[in-house]
Scaffold this active site. Structure first.
Site, mmCIF file in Angstrom:
data_model
loop_
_atom_site.group_PDB
_atom_site.id
_atom_site.type_symbol
_atom_site.label_atom_id
_atom_site.label_comp_id
_atom_site.label_asym_id
_atom_site.label_seq_id
_atom_site.Cartn_x
_atom_site.Cartn_y
_atom_site.Cartn_z
ATOM 1 C CB SER A 111 -26.509 34.052 4.046
ATOM 2 O OG SER A 111 -26.019 32.722 3.885
ATOM 3 C CE1 TYR B 174 -23.757 20.165 8.505
ATOM 4 C CE2 TYR B 174 -24.033 19.400 10.765
ATOM 5 C CZ TYR B 174 -23.790 20.426 9.865
ATOM 6 O OH TYR B 174 -23.585 21.704 10.313
ATOM 7 C CE LYS C 104 -20.291 21.187 9.197
ATOM 8 N NZ LYS C 104 -19.571 22.349 8.625
#
Length: 253
Positions: free
Chosen positions: A21, A150, A154
């Site tokens: 996806s 998060y 990253k």
């Protein structure tokens, strides 16, 4: 120099992880359009098969399973280009975060990336060439409340890829990160469902809108190809100007 074929990937085997996806799917299709032999890997085999269609190869892979990653590296060898997009996020303030949520985000976003780089980078180094492309984020540079873990993963991924670039560069392997801005993917569905939140993000960048997953595919093709033969240890921002523009106030002339 044959500049007409600079972005061609003929003869290259590219593994796209997260191809079921979003950005992964569009990247797989774009890489194939430039001549690559693409393996579409995803934990959801049906989704991978939908991306692959009749032209590409689908492969079931759970990147949280270390043994499965090692097995994939052996079964799919040689892999000339590795692209991995799989990630998750739990949007909570630090004081509300649970240890289980922390482990879940770090495991997929950072630890799995480490395992993938090790498993596939080894073969690339032995062959003397390869390109590793991971997806960081604007959150690796700029943060907001609720993005702590998060953002940390990253930012950590960038440093992991830079270190891979330093360690594997002498063996002819390049490693780079792409840092998207706001992209309409399943990961951002929560934001899109809130019009105020969605519009605020759209207005933050220079282009005043969100990106579509297909708008990240060009960066992937570039870093995979010989057009980026001297690019390694870099972070390519594809963020519509998010990290370049303050965006909070447009002063009068």
């Amino acid at each position: 120099m044959d500049y007409a074929s600079l972005f061609r990937l003929d003869g290259k085997h590219v593994l796209v992880i997260g191809a079921g996806s979003g950005i992964g799917r569009e990247s797989a299709l774009a890489l194939a359009a430039h001549g690559a032999r693409v393996t579409c890997a995803d934990r959801d085999l049906v989704a991978a098969q939908e991306t692959a269609g009749s032209e590409l190869t689908a492969y079931e892979l759970d990147v949280l399973d270390d043994a499965a990653v090692e097995r994939a590296a052996a079964e799919l060898d040689p892999v000339d280009v590795l692209v991995f997009t799989a990630a998750t996020n739990v949007r909570k303030r630090i004081l509300d975060y649970t240890s289980e949520e922390f482990d879940r985000v770090v495991s997929l976003n950072l630890r799995a990336s480490f395992q993938l780089i090790r498993a596939f980078g080894r073969g690339m180094a032995e062959r003397g060439s390869g390109s590793i492309i991971g997806f960081s984020s604007i959150r690796g540079t700029t943060v907001e409340p609720g993005q702590s873990v998060y953002a940390a993963t990253k930012a950590g991924l960038v440093q992991l890829l830079r270190t891979a670039a330093a360690e594997l560069g002498p063996s002819g392997v390049r490693a780079n990160a792409i840092a998207p801005g706001v992209v309409e993917t399943p990961l951002t569905a929560q934001i899109k469902a809130n019009k105020g939140w969605y519009d605020a993000y759209a207005q933050k960048g220079a282009l005043g809108r969100w990106a579509q997953p297909s708008e990240l595919a060009g960066a992937v093709v570039y870093l995979a190809s010989d057009a980026a033969s001297f690019v390694t240890g870099s972070v390519l921002a594809v963020d519509g100007g998010w990290t370049a523009v303050d965006g909070r106030f447009d002063p009068p002339n």
